[in-house]
Design an enzyme around this catalytic site. Structure first.
Site, PDB file in Angstrom:
ATOM      1  N   SER A   1      -6.265  -1.007   4.528  1.00 18.79           N
ATOM      2  CA  SER A   1      -6.567  -2.423   4.264  1.00 18.79           C
ATOM      3  C   SER A   1      -5.337  -3.193   3.817  1.00 18.79           C
ATOM      4  O   SER A   1      -5.420  -4.399   3.550  1.00 18.79           O
ATOM      5  CB  SER A   1      -7.647  -2.536   3.180  1.00 18.79           C
ATOM      6  OG  SER A   1      -7.190  -2.005   1.947  1.00 18.79           O
ATOM      7  N   TYR A   2      -4.178  -2.540   3.726  1.00 22.15           N
ATOM      8  CA  TYR A   2      -2.949  -3.206   3.313  1.00 22.15           C
ATOM      9  C   TYR A   2      -2.304  -3.877   4.527  1.00 22.15           C
ATOM     10  O   TYR A   2      -1.552  -3.269   5.271  1.00 22.15           O
ATOM     11  CB  TYR A   2      -1.968  -2.217   2.682  1.00 22.15           C
ATOM     12  CG  TYR A   2      -2.445  -1.600   1.390  1.00 22.15           C
ATOM     13  CD1 TYR A   2      -3.433  -2.206   0.626  1.00 22.15           C
ATOM     14  CD2 TYR A   2      -1.912  -0.406   0.927  1.00 22.15           C
ATOM     15  CE1 TYR A   2      -3.867  -1.655  -0.561  1.00 22.15           C
ATOM     16  CE2 TYR A   2      -2.339   0.159  -0.268  1.00 22.15           C
ATOM     17  CZ  TYR A   2      -3.323  -0.466  -1.006  1.00 22.15           C
ATOM     18  OH  TYR A   2      -3.746   0.084  -2.175  1.00 22.15           O
ATOM     19  N   GLY A   3      -2.638  -5.135   4.698  1.00 22.95           N
ATOM     20  CA  GLY A   3      -2.125  -5.886   5.825  1.00 22.95           C
ATOM     21  C   GLY A   3      -3.261  -6.550   6.583  1.00 22.95           C
ATOM     22  O   GLY A   3      -4.192  -5.868   7.024  1.00 22.95           O
TER      23      GLY A   3
ATOM     24  N   GLY B   1      -2.781   2.295   2.355  1.00 20.79           N
ATOM     25  CA  GLY B   1      -4.194   2.100   2.659  1.00 20.79           C
ATOM     26  C   GLY B   1      -4.350   1.340   3.954  1.00 20.79           C
ATOM     27  O   GLY B   1      -3.489   0.533   4.332  1.00 20.79           O
TER      28      GLY B   1
END
Length: 326
Positions: free
Chosen positions: A55-57, A53
């Site tokens: 938004s991962y990080g 995704g």
């Protein structure tokens, strides 16, 4: 034109799992080589769907998950290479409120991945708090498919009512919905037992993906009521859930011993037998090998019934995602 386009999801039905590549807790750059080995092992064993995704990080790790996955895909050479399917989820951030913002977000993900996204998914529904925003984002999601920027589109955390509405809206444009992701495990049966999402997905021709199939690690059997527990919020959750999950974990353990499998493998196989595609994470080759051991066999009806009953008797279950709609 749309009918001839197929997304390579391998044999994504009962009997497969995918790798969920979220932001790694405690991540450091020295893990890259180890994660490449995990990726290589998965693909060589027929696990070719990788989910991440945008938004991962955050902070210095912004977009790191997609960057790593893209690098792993490019460096891998071997069996099943042509079947690799990279899926990402685009977050419904409050500053994304136009259909063009979804197109821009997907292009940014593709740049980090180093290739076009195969399966693009809306990370969560805004139906519970900003339905006006969702309409525009969904239009942008469909635009991505119509413009040939992705092979397939999917949703995440949508309930049956909103799923049917989106399906109808997309069908009018000739855009099929390939997948739906929901939190599903022996400690989170709500999406199937109460929302009946599997029945709806079957009716609409949508593959159901189960995220958190091991309940953040509770179903692995590695943790006990006495601890030690993971740090932070995860540890607090474990303290709440483990006492009420004793009978379920005992049932899992007994079946695992009888089958000469691990508890994780039984928990994943249960998800598979329910007709979903579990996406467990793996940060080491050992974890990946354990996950792969969930393939190639099936629990029998009696074992499934025993696990169902044990799950239903759990005093506490996983908290549902706040974005999950009905």
């Amino acid at each position: 034109m749309h009918k001839s386009r197929e997304i390579s999801l391998s044999t994504m039905g009962c009997g497969t799992w995918a790798w969920g590549n979220q932001l790694l807790w405690g991540y450091n750059e020295s893990m890259d080589e180890q994660l490449q080995a995990v990726f290589n092992l998965c693909v060589s064993n027929g696990v070719t769907l990788f989910d991440t995704g945008d938004s991962y990080g955050t902070g210095r790790l912004n977009g790191r998950s997609e960057l790593l996955l893209g690098r792993f895909s490019q460096e891998y050479q071997g069996l099943n290479q042509e079947n690799i399917c990279l899926a990402t989820k685009l977050a419904a951030y409050p500053w994304r409120w136009t259909r063009q913002s979804m197109i821009q977000a997907c292009r940014a993900s593709a740049k980090r991945l180093g290739r076009n996204v195969d399966l693009v998914q809306m990370h969560w529904s805004t139906g519970n708090y900003a339905p006006w925003q969702e309409t525009r984002l969904l239009d942008g999601l469909a635009d991505l498919y119509e413009q040939g920027l992705v092979k397939g589109v999917g949703l995440s955390n949508f309930g049956p009512k909103r799923l049917k509405l989106v399906h109808q809206r997309f069908a009018e444009r000739g855009v099929p919905i390939s997948t739906l992701q929901v939190q599903y495990s022996l400690l989170s049966t709500y999406p199937l037992t109460q929302l009946h999402l599997k029945d709806v997905c079957d009716e609409l021709g949508i593959k159901l993906i189960a995220y958190s199939p091991l309940a953040l690690g509770i179903l692995t059997g590695k943790y006990s009521q006495k601890g030690p527990f993971p740090k932070g919020i995860r540890g607090l959750l474990f303290r709440q859930l483990l006492p009420g999950a004793r009978s379920l974990l005992s049932c899992l353990r007994e079946i695992a011993q009888t089958r000469h499998k691990t508890m994780s493998q039984v928990a994943l196989n249960w998800c598979i037998c329910k007709g979903t595609i579990p996406i467990p994470g793996a940060k080491s080759v050992t974890q990946a090998q354990d996950n792969i051991g969930a393939l190639g066999w099936y629990l029998d009806s009696q074992e499934i019934a025993e696990l169902d009953q044990a799950a239903a008797s759990s005093d506490k279950v996983m908290v549902q995602n706040i974005f999950q709609t009905k």
